[in-house]
Design an enzyme around this catalytic site. Structure first.
Site, PDB file in Angstrom:
ATOM      1  N   GLU A 208      -6.765  -8.107   2.635  1.00 49.41           N
ATOM      2  CA  GLU A 208      -6.358  -6.510   2.825  1.00 49.41           C
ATOM      3  C   GLU A 208      -7.234  -5.705   3.187  1.00 49.41           C
ATOM      4  O   GLU A 208      -8.582  -5.414   2.914  1.00 49.41           O
ATOM      5  CB  GLU A 208      -6.180  -6.595   1.034  1.00 49.41           C
ATOM      6  CG  GLU A 208      -5.277  -6.764   0.338  1.00 49.41           C
ATOM      7  CD  GLU A 208      -4.619  -6.501  -1.550  1.00 49.41           C
ATOM      8  OE1 GLU A 208      -5.752  -5.985  -1.476  1.00 49.41           O
ATOM      9  OE2 GLU A 208      -3.584  -6.839  -1.356  1.00 49.41           O
ATOM     10  N   GLU A 310       2.314 -11.447  -0.947  1.00 46.89           N
ATOM     11  CA  GLU A 310       1.708 -10.894  -1.819  1.00 46.89           C
ATOM     12  C   GLU A 310       2.519 -10.046  -2.176  1.00 46.89           C
ATOM     13  O   GLU A 310       2.724  -8.322  -2.002  1.00 46.89           O
ATOM     14  CB  GLU A 310       0.624 -10.989  -1.802  1.00 46.89           C
ATOM     15  CG  GLU A 310      -0.405 -10.573  -2.855  1.00 46.89           C
ATOM     16  CD  GLU A 310      -1.799 -10.896  -3.346  1.00 46.89           C
ATOM     17  OE1 GLU A 310      -2.262 -11.255  -2.594  1.00 46.89           O
ATOM     18  OE2 GLU A 310      -2.284  -9.812  -3.686  1.00 46.89           O
TER      19      GLU A 310
END
Length: 479
Positions: A208, A310
């Site tokens: 991220e 994820e």
């Protein structure tokens, strides 16, 4: 919601049937590679538990606190290269966020910048024992895809020496350490192969990275790394892996938090960086939003594999999980799907527990919802069109088996009708085993019904209870 408006309405035994879902074997939305979980952070607390490894990574039924639990059969493991250490070198030591929990501090192997030689005292391969135990336990139980990923570069590679993030979420990796970060990950991959018996098939250098919530007061490891910096690190990683003799190890990027950010980041990468990336990995935290079709088409046009690497949510019933999984299958078309933490706080955890306290509670309803997918849609199957937005289908061409997973989102019972006329080998009168789970707290959990559903001609149907997910296995069919 999600009902196919093209489906014809039928009546069976006086009840409304929400149409024909025509399963289409001529479609090909990718060959399935598997299901997985990240190890950090639950493995730091429970990585040595062989019973838990069996539950998560096999399809065997295992007794847990007096309850028989059907194994999920996960086969993908996402291993976290830690960024923390407690040593001091040349008067410099790690700065710890005041809000990070101990379970979220993952020990890193490269202690200081004195030497890149992994046999020197600059490296410590004895740390992170529990996460490594979970890794090898998973392999022993059948896991066969291993991914190495980084939440943050080692603390000493950062401007503020804080692996939770930069001040106000600014980019934190020092420019002179871009190459060191790549070297760190490649060295771990090589050591895992030679000393742990683990071959990482891909390496993810970022997690991220475009998000700005990675701050010095954060609750976990994280690092803002913009697309232009990613574009510099990715080629360094390719070179570092090649230098370790790992030319076949793939690079995955960029593990962005949402689908839309993943599209923006990919478009911003240089052509050199893009050519070094083998798989596009994205996280599923945009839920029902995001331009799934564009990301899929981008990956397809670039010849890249696409994984949802994820996903997590706070809904313990499994409604959110099932909804977003079906959207992924129908529009994103990943070939693998990874849950964030199989053990976590109530809501987030498939097995609910307190990682920091080292305590475990019970399995959430969402565990059994996920089992409908993981236990039946297995590696090597082809994902095909299930005929509507409430159906996922996969075909096993080796064993001639068709899998259908379907959901009734209504608050009332509904019949769903499945049309197999596009397949050969459909036997009139053949039984169709099914499994059912109610997506309500305290509802039924993966109940098996081996013989109450029968094919009539080339169709079969089943009465779905409110908010119920069911899986069907049809054997002997061909196309």
């Amino acid at each position: 919601m999600f009902y196919s408006i093209a489906a014809a309405l039928l009546l069976i035994s006086g009840q409304l049937v929400l149409g024909d879902y025509i399963i289409n074997p001529s479609t090909n939305w990718g060959v399935w590679q598997g299901w997985g979980t990240s190890l950090a952070w639950w493995a730091k607390a429970f990585g040595t538990r062989t019973d838990l490894s069996k539950i998560f990574f096999t399809t065997a039924t295992t007794s847990y606190n007096g309850v028989s639990v059907p194994g999920l059969g996960l086969n993908i493991v996402r291993y976290n290269a830690g960024a923390c250490s407690t040593n001091t070198y040349s008067g410099t030591s790690m700065v710890k966020s005041p809000n990070i929990k101990p379970a979220r501090q993952m020990d890193g192997f490269w202690l200081n910048w004195a030497s890149t030689d992994p046999t020197t005292s600059s490296w410590n391969w004895n740390v992170d024992a529990n996460q490594r135990a979970a890794l090898t336990n998973a392999k022993s139980n059948g896991a066969n895809h291993f991914i190495l990923f980084s939440n943050s570069p080692m603390w000493w590679m950062l401007y503020n020496k804080n692996p939770s993030g930069g001040a106000n979420g600014t980019e934190n990796i020092q420019s002179w350490n871009y190459q060191d970060h790549a070297t760190y990950l490649a060295t771990i991959a090589k050591h895992a192969q030679s000393s742990w018996g683990i071959t990482f098939e891909s390496v993810e250098a970022f997690n991220e990275p475009s998000s700005n919530w990675w701050t010095s007061t954060g609750t976990q490891e994280g690092c803002k790394i913009g697309a232009s910096t990613q574009a510099q690190i990715i080629p360094y990683l390719r070179t570092a892996l090649n230098n370790q003799g790992l030319s076949s190890t793939m690079i995955a990027a960029s593990d962005e938090n949402t689908i839309d950010i993943a599209i923006s980041t990919w478009n911003a990468l240089s052509s050199t960086a893009k050519s070094s990336v083998n798989q596009i990995h994205v996280h599923g935290y945009q839920g029902g939003g995001g331009d799934r079709v564009t990301l899929y088409n981008t990956a397809l046009s670039q010849g890249k594999k696409l994984w949802n690497s994820e996903y997590g949510d706070s809904d313990s019933t499994g409604v959110s999980l099932a909804s977003n999984l079906i959207l992924d299958f129908r529009w994103l078309h990943p070939t693998a799907w990874v849950y964030w933490q199989v053990i976590d706080v109530p809501g987030w955890g498939l097995l609910e527990g307190n990682i920091d306290a080292g305590t475990l509670a019970s399995f959430a309803q969402k565990y059994y919802v996920l089992a409908h997918f993981t236990r039946h849609i297995r590696e090597g199957m082809t994902i095909i069109d299930g005929g509507g937005d409430v159906v996922v289908s996969a075909y096993d061409s080796v064993n001639h088996k068709l899998i259908i997973v379907a959901v009734n989102w209504s608050t009332t019972s509904q019949y769903l009708n499945f049309d197999l006329s596009k397949f050969g080998g459909v036997v009139n009168g053949a039984t169709v085993p099914r499994w059912a789970t109610s997506m309500t707290s305290g509802g039924s959990r993966y109940v098996s019904y081996p013989s109450d559903t029968v094919i009539s001609g080339t169709r079969f149907w089943s009465n779905f209870g409110p908010n119920t997910i069911m899986t069907f296995e049809i054997s002997g069919v061909t196309h």
